[in-house]
Design a protein around this motif. Structure first.
Motif, PDB file in Angstrom:
ATOM      1  N   ASP A  48       0.132  19.378 -26.411  1.00 11.01           N
ATOM      2  CA  ASP A  48       0.050  19.745 -27.817  1.00 11.01           C
ATOM      3  C   ASP A  48       1.423  20.113 -28.369  1.00 11.01           C
ATOM      4  N   GLY A  49       2.392  20.318 -27.495  1.00  8.32           N
ATOM      5  CA  GLY A  49       3.763  20.598 -27.896  1.00  8.32           C
ATOM      6  C   GLY A  49       4.621  19.357 -27.773  1.00  8.32           C
ATOM      7  N   VAL A  77       7.347  13.803 -22.614  1.00  8.99           N
ATOM      8  CA  VAL A  77       7.545  13.396 -21.223  1.00  8.99           C
ATOM      9  C   VAL A  77       6.289  12.766 -20.638  1.00  8.99           C
ATOM     10  N   SER A  78       5.127  13.299 -20.989  1.00 10.57           N
ATOM     11  CA  SER A  78       3.881  12.754 -20.444  1.00 10.57           C
ATOM     12  C   SER A  78       3.587  11.373 -21.022  1.00 10.57           C
ATOM     13  N   HIS A  79       3.825  11.214 -22.301  1.00  7.68           N
ATOM     14  CA  HIS A  79       3.599   9.925 -22.954  1.00  7.68           C
ATOM     15  C   HIS A  79       4.574   8.872 -22.420  1.00  7.68           C
ATOM     16  N   SER A  81      -0.703   4.948 -13.702  1.00  6.53           N
ATOM     17  CA  SER A  81      -0.698   6.344 -13.259  1.00  6.53           C
ATOM     18  C   SER A  81      -1.908   7.122 -13.755  1.00  6.53           C
ATOM     19  N   TRP A  82      -2.625   6.600 -14.745  1.00  2.94           N
ATOM     20  CA  TRP A  82      -3.816   7.305 -15.233  1.00  2.94           C
ATOM     21  C   TRP A  82      -4.842   7.512 -14.118  1.00  2.94           C
ATOM     22  N   ARG A 100      -6.893  11.972 -25.072  1.00  3.49           N
ATOM     23  CA  ARG A 100      -7.211  11.447 -23.733  1.00  3.49           C
ATOM     24  C   ARG A 100      -6.737  12.415 -22.647  1.00  3.49           C
ATOM     25  N   TRP A 101      -5.530  12.927 -22.783  1.00  2.00           N
ATOM     26  CA  TRP A 101      -4.950  13.843 -21.778  1.00  2.00           C
ATOM     27  C   TRP A 101      -5.757  15.129 -21.712  1.00  2.00           C
TER      28      TRP A 101
END
Length: 394
Positions: free
Chosen positions: A222-223, A229-231, A240-241, A387-388
């Motif tokens: 959310d930040g 970095v995650s995207h 990797s999902w 999704r995350w």
């Protein structure tokens, strides 16, 4: 321009209290304290000091650069930096910058959230103007949006630009200060072995979900930092999902690498992934071997730390000197000493200096995932975050 024009579009969901990072002004006295802390981390005593040419620009700078130096002398010896960079990282840089230009005696650097750097400047520019001279942040999306606005970033081509690789220029007038990798930080007394990557961590925790539930941490997407970095990782490694579907139900998000690292050392978390090496290195040195950091062989995210000059900087000449310094070989050595990762050829890798070249040797160039400073559309952001967060344990 109102600050709301660049506000991060998503707000925390209330799972965790979002801590406010401590605002830190690094005056000469505070910087000296920070340098003492850094020295206590080890490394520097057995190595020769960084050599800095006092008052002299490199020989390849244009002849009229002397005018920038003289203009800086008339600016009162002051420099204000808005950044999300910790005091341990800044200390050697400020030390050597003042050695190079000794008339610069007052350097202030607050410690904001990565995207708050831009919100603060925009808010101040909309009223009485901002005191910021230099902006430093690794919020890729924030930089992309901020730099696209007219009158935000000063047009400036550094004389160091031709000496640097292509990725040194992130956006027009925005340069790469450091290239900081993100890894898996872990408590060596809690994990049975060093995780070699995200898939390996998934295999480890999925084998004993009871043990690892709520014992893994990742950054809150959310930040701006967590999303970036995650995207970037999942975009470069869509497969990797499958691993993340096994890890995230056991994980808890945090909004600060410092908080994550402290909780890993205490044993509240056993491990965390996508944790920046910059704040980790000093804490690792002081942990007595308890805290360790592994760079994933299945994809190590590298997040460039952008630096640019405020278009209405109160001390523009000094801001130029500082920008050029951190891009120079002298500045990159100091930067690496403070725990940031230097990328300039010629900077020696050693125990107390981290370099991009060392990282390439360790994990391989093909296993690096560089974060690009591009804007991601709001609908894509929302879809990813949904999704995350939908996978996270409650």
């Amino acid at each position: 321009m109102p600050a709301s024009s660049i506000r991060w579009p998503l707000r925390p969901r209330g799972r965790l209290t979002r801590p406010r990072r401590t605002r830190l002004a690094l005056s000469l006295g505070a910087a000296a304290t920070a340098m003492g802390l850094l020295g206590a981390c080890g490394g520097g005593g057995s190595h020769p000091a960084n050599v800095v040419a006092t008052g002299q620009a490199p020989s390849y700078y244009p002849a009229d650069y002397s005018q920038v130096i003289e203009a800086s002398k008339r600016e009162g010896g002051t420099l204000a930096i808005y950044s999300n960079t910790d005091q341990e990282n800044w200390a050697p840089i400020f030390r050597d910058f003042r050695r190079k230009y000794p008339w610069i005696t007052k350097i202030s650097a607050n410690n904001l959230d990565s995207d708050e750097v831009f919100q603060r400047v925009l808010s101040e520019q909309a009223t009485n103007g901002s005191p910021a001279d230099v902006l430093v942040s690794n919020a890729a999306q924030g930089w992309a949006e901020f730099a696209a606005k007219k009158g935000t970033v000063m047009e400036y081509r550094s004389p160091e630009a031709d000496k640097l690789p292509d990725f040194a220029t992130l956006l027009p007038n925005v340069y790469t200060m450091s290239v900081d990798p993100l890894g898996i930080a872990y408590n060596s007394s809690m994990l049975p072995k060093e995780p070699t990557g995200i898939q390996d961590l998934a295999d480890m925790v999925a084998g004993d979900q009871g043990k690892y539930r709520n014992k893994i941490t990742t950054r809150d997407v959310d930040g701006a930092f967590g999303f970036t970095v995650s995207h970037a990782f999942t975009t470069a490694r869509p497969g990797s999902w499958a691993s993340l579907q096994r890890i995230l139900p056991l994980a808890r998000p945090e909004t600060s690498s410092g908080t994550q690292l402290e909780k890993i050392i205490s044993g509240e978390y056993y491990a965390g992934f996508f944790i920046s090496a910059a704040p980790a290195y000093p804490m690792i040195a002081n942990s007595g071997g308890l805290l360790k950091l592994a760079f994933p062989k299945d994809g190590t995210v590298v997040l460039p730390r952008g630096i640019g000059i405020n278009a209405k900087a109160p001390h523009p000449a000094t801001a130029k000197l500082f920008t050029d310094f951190v891009l120079s070989e002298e500045g990159q050595r100091a930067l690496a000493e403070g725990g940031l990762t230097s990328y300039r050829e010629g900077v020696e890798s050693r125990e107390d200096r981290r370099t991009y070249q060392e990282l390439v040797r360790q994990v391989g160039a093909g296993n690096l995932v560089f974060v690009k400073y591009t804007h991601v559309a709001d609908d894509q952001v929302k879809a990813f975050v949904s999704r995350w967060n939908g996978l996270l344990g409650q």
